[in-house]
Structures are given as structure tokens and as C-alpha cells.
Scaffold this motif. Structure first.
Motif, mmCIF file in Angstrom:
data_model
loop_
_atom_site.group_PDB
_atom_site.id
_atom_site.type_symbol
_atom_site.label_atom_id
_atom_site.label_comp_id
_atom_site.label_asym_id
_atom_site.label_seq_id
_atom_site.Cartn_x
_atom_site.Cartn_y
_atom_site.Cartn_z
ATOM 1 N N LYS A 198 7.564 -0.484 0.546
ATOM 2 C CA LYS A 198 6.696 0.693 0.464
ATOM 3 C C LYS A 198 5.554 0.358 -0.490
ATOM 4 O O LYS A 198 5.791 0.040 -1.666
ATOM 5 C CB LYS A 198 7.479 1.915 -0.004
ATOM 6 C CG LYS A 198 8.565 2.339 0.988
ATOM 7 C CD LYS A 198 9.237 3.611 0.559
ATOM 8 C CE LYS A 198 10.354 3.994 1.525
ATOM 9 N NZ LYS A 198 9.849 4.275 2.880
ATOM 10 N N LEU A 211 3.213 4.356 -3.934
ATOM 11 C CA LEU A 211 4.324 5.178 -4.401
ATOM 12 C C LEU A 211 3.824 6.362 -5.222
ATOM 13 O O LEU A 211 2.805 6.266 -5.918
ATOM 14 C CB LEU A 211 5.273 4.335 -5.260
ATOM 15 C CG LEU A 211 5.804 3.036 -4.628
ATOM 16 C CD1 LEU A 211 6.611 2.249 -5.650
ATOM 17 C CD2 LEU A 211 6.628 3.331 -3.390
ATOM 18 N N SER A 212 4.564 7.456 -5.164
ATOM 19 C CA SER A 212 4.185 8.647 -5.932
ATOM 20 C C SER A 212 4.313 8.396 -7.438
ATOM 21 O O SER A 212 3.717 9.113 -8.243
ATOM 22 C CB SER A 212 5.060 9.838 -5.536
ATOM 23 O OG SER A 212 6.428 9.548 -5.749
ATOM 24 N N ASN A 240 -0.336 7.693 -5.646
ATOM 25 C CA ASN A 240 -0.699 7.423 -4.242
ATOM 26 C C ASN A 240 -1.610 8.489 -3.615
ATOM 27 O O ASN A 240 -1.505 8.818 -2.445
ATOM 28 C CB ASN A 240 0.548 7.176 -3.373
ATOM 29 C CG ASN A 240 1.419 8.391 -3.112
ATOM 30 O OD1 ASN A 240 1.434 9.357 -3.878
ATOM 31 N ND2 ASN A 240 2.161 8.351 -2.018
ATOM 32 N N LYS A 278 0.553 12.580 6.042
ATOM 33 C CA LYS A 278 1.671 12.526 6.995
ATOM 34 C C LYS A 278 1.219 12.203 8.415
ATOM 35 O O LYS A 278 2.006 12.273 9.351
ATOM 36 C CB LYS A 278 2.452 13.844 7.002
ATOM 37 C CG LYS A 278 2.995 14.255 5.637
ATOM 38 C CD LYS A 278 3.951 13.214 5.062
ATOM 39 C CE LYS A 278 4.482 13.641 3.702
ATOM 40 N NZ LYS A 278 5.372 12.608 3.094
ATOM 41 N N GLU A 314 -0.966 12.484 0.413
ATOM 42 C CA GLU A 314 -0.373 11.207 0.036
ATOM 43 C C GLU A 314 -0.833 10.093 0.966
ATOM 44 O O GLU A 314 -0.993 10.297 2.161
ATOM 45 C CB GLU A 314 1.147 11.288 0.106
ATOM 46 C CG GLU A 314 1.790 12.124 -0.985
ATOM 47 C CD GLU A 314 3.305 12.044 -0.910
ATOM 48 O OE1 GLU A 314 3.928 11.843 -1.956
ATOM 49 O OE2 GLU A 314 3.865 12.176 0.198
ATOM 50 N N GLU A 344 0.540 6.609 2.370
ATOM 51 C CA GLU A 344 1.818 5.918 2.498
ATOM 52 C C GLU A 344 1.649 4.695 3.401
ATOM 53 O O GLU A 344 0.964 4.757 4.415
ATOM 54 C CB GLU A 344 2.874 6.829 3.113
ATOM 55 C CG GLU A 344 3.110 8.112 2.339
ATOM 56 C CD GLU A 344 3.972 9.092 3.109
ATOM 57 O OE1 GLU A 344 5.193 9.056 2.930
ATOM 58 O OE2 GLU A 344 3.414 9.875 3.911
ATOM 59 N N GLU A 370 4.089 1.213 4.869
ATOM 60 C CA GLU A 370 5.393 0.566 4.916
ATOM 61 C C GLU A 370 5.282 -0.724 5.712
ATOM 62 O O GLU A 370 4.828 -0.717 6.855
ATOM 63 C CB GLU A 370 6.410 1.514 5.558
ATOM 64 C CG GLU A 370 7.846 1.096 5.384
ATOM 65 C CD GLU A 370 8.808 2.169 5.855
ATOM 66 O OE1 GLU A 370 9.315 2.940 5.008
ATOM 67 O OE2 GLU A 370 9.035 2.260 7.079
#
Length: 225
Positions: free
Chosen positions: A83, A86-87, A101, A158, A194, A196, A198
Motif C-alpha cells: 500500500k 497511507l493515512s 494521503n 474511492k 484519500e 490510495e 496498491e
């Protein structure tokens, strides 16, 4: 190009509203969008969309904020699933330039490319220190076990920007920018969402210990003047 900036843009092109700050700034914005930068053109298109913050658009047109070339990056230890943002992240030169993030309040970013690099870290102990990670020299993604079949997913708010992108996309030694992938569909990232990412490896067999990875998002960012 008037359609990118609405009625005010047309007035600026036609010479109307010449004396106002909005008129002058909008004329500059039209000229800006006509430059050769595809990233800036994409930004101007998003700026006129309903998803763009109206108060931020007003600041740009009033010349209270400006557009700038930008890169958002994160460095993490390569795992079977890594990941990247990160938060819990805290901005630190050489590791990441984002806190938690997310973009700072009042900013926006249009991402139009992704760069993926490896950082072989030399550690004095079992676990590298932050300084040892920062000292590592980046190399092309190509050459690691599973370099073509690993996959990357990138999201903001998201929503997927790229989904299960084969990392073969970063094996491009013939290109000017090594390990870089240009997006056919640039995307707007706003300050409240956010970011994100991966990275999934097909296997960790043969991957050297203390291999780190650097993910860089390239594009145009609006920042306070």
C-alpha cells in the motif's frame, strides 16, 4: 477554447470586460489552456466541470491561486501487496510529500501520468533506517522478478483511476521517461479525498531483501499563490 471557460472566456477573447481582474485572468487562462501542455489542457477542462470546487475556480480566475507542474510520491517497502499512500503518512523529504494521503485543503491535482521505480536499500542492520532509505539510488522498475505481471491499482475518492494495470506498462526503456506510464484518461484529485494505491506482486521469490518502491503521480496542481 471558449467552451472550456464559459461566457467569461469568450468575453476575454473578444476583448470584453478588459478592465476587470476576472476578465484579465480568464484571458490568461485561455492562453494557458492553448499551450502545448496536455496536462494543463486537461486541468482547464476539469476546472469547468461540475466536480471542480467553485471557490477554487474563482481564486484561479482572480489570480489568487496558480497552476504548477507537480509530482506526488510515496516510498514503501516492497511486499507481496504494497500500500503506497497511507493515512498515517507524515510528509518527509525522500519518503513522501503528502500528509495523511490527502492533498492540503484548498488544492487540486490532475494526474496524467504514473512513474514506478525501485530502490535497492543497503541496510546496516536487519531493518533499514529512514536515512538509509532516503540515500538509496532509484533504478528502473524493469528487471525485478515479476516486473511485467505485477499489477497496480490507483484510487482517489474511492474511485479507480487505474485498475489492475499490468506493470508491463512501466517497462519502457525506449521511452524518454523511464518507468513512466502516461494516462489516456487524466483524472481530477480533490483535497478532501484519500489517495490510495496498491501494488500486487505475482511472487516475492527472487526479490532481494530491503527492496523499496517509489510511486510518483505526475500532473498539474493548483496551489496558493
Amino acid at each position: 477554447m471558449e467552451e472550456l471557460l464559459g461566457v467569461q472566456g469568450k468575453k476575454a477573447r473578444d476583448g470584453g470586460n478588459k478592465g476587470s481582474a476576472i476578465g484579465i485572468a480568464t484571458k490568461k487562462a485561455v492562453q494557458f489552456a492553448m499551450s502545448n501542455s496536455s496536462s494543463r489542457v486537461a486541468f482547464m477542462q476539469f476546472m469547468e466541470s461540475s466536480e471542480f470546487d467553485a471557490s477554487l475556480r474563482e481564486k484561479i480566475l482572480k489570480n489568487d491561486a496558480r497552476l504548477a507542474d507537480s509530482m506526488i510520491y510515496s516510498v514503501q517497502k516492497l511486499e507481496s501487496v504494497t500500500k503506497m499512500f497511507l493515512s498515517s503518512d507524515v510528509k518527509s523529504i525522500g519518503l513522501t510529500n503528502l500528509d495523511n494521503n490527502r492533498l492540503p485543503k484548498g488544492e487540486a491535482f490532475v494526474v496524467d501520468g504514473i512513474t514506478l521505480l525501485r530502490l535497492p536499500v543497503t541496510a546496516s542492520g536487519a531493518t533499514p533506517t529512514a536515512d538509509e532509505i532516503k540515500k538509496a539510488t532509484s533504478i528502473a522498475w524493469k528487471g525485478i522478478t515479476g516486473d511485467a505481471t505485477a499489477v497496480l491499482t490507483l484510487k482517489a475518492h474511492k474511485r479507480e483511476i487505474v485498475s489492475d494495470l499490468p506493470c508491463y506498462a512501466f517497462i519502457n526503456a525506449d521511452n524518454v521517461q523511464v518507468s513512466h506510464y502516461s494516462l489516456e484518461n487524466p483524472r481530477l484529485i480533490k483535497d478532501e479525498g484519500e489517495i490510495e494505491a496498491e501494488l500486487m506482486m505475482p511472487t516475492m521469490s527472487g526479490v532481494p531483501a530491503n527492496t523499496y518502491v517509489m510511486l510518483i503521480l505526475t500532473g498539474t496542481r493548483v496551489i496558493p499563490k
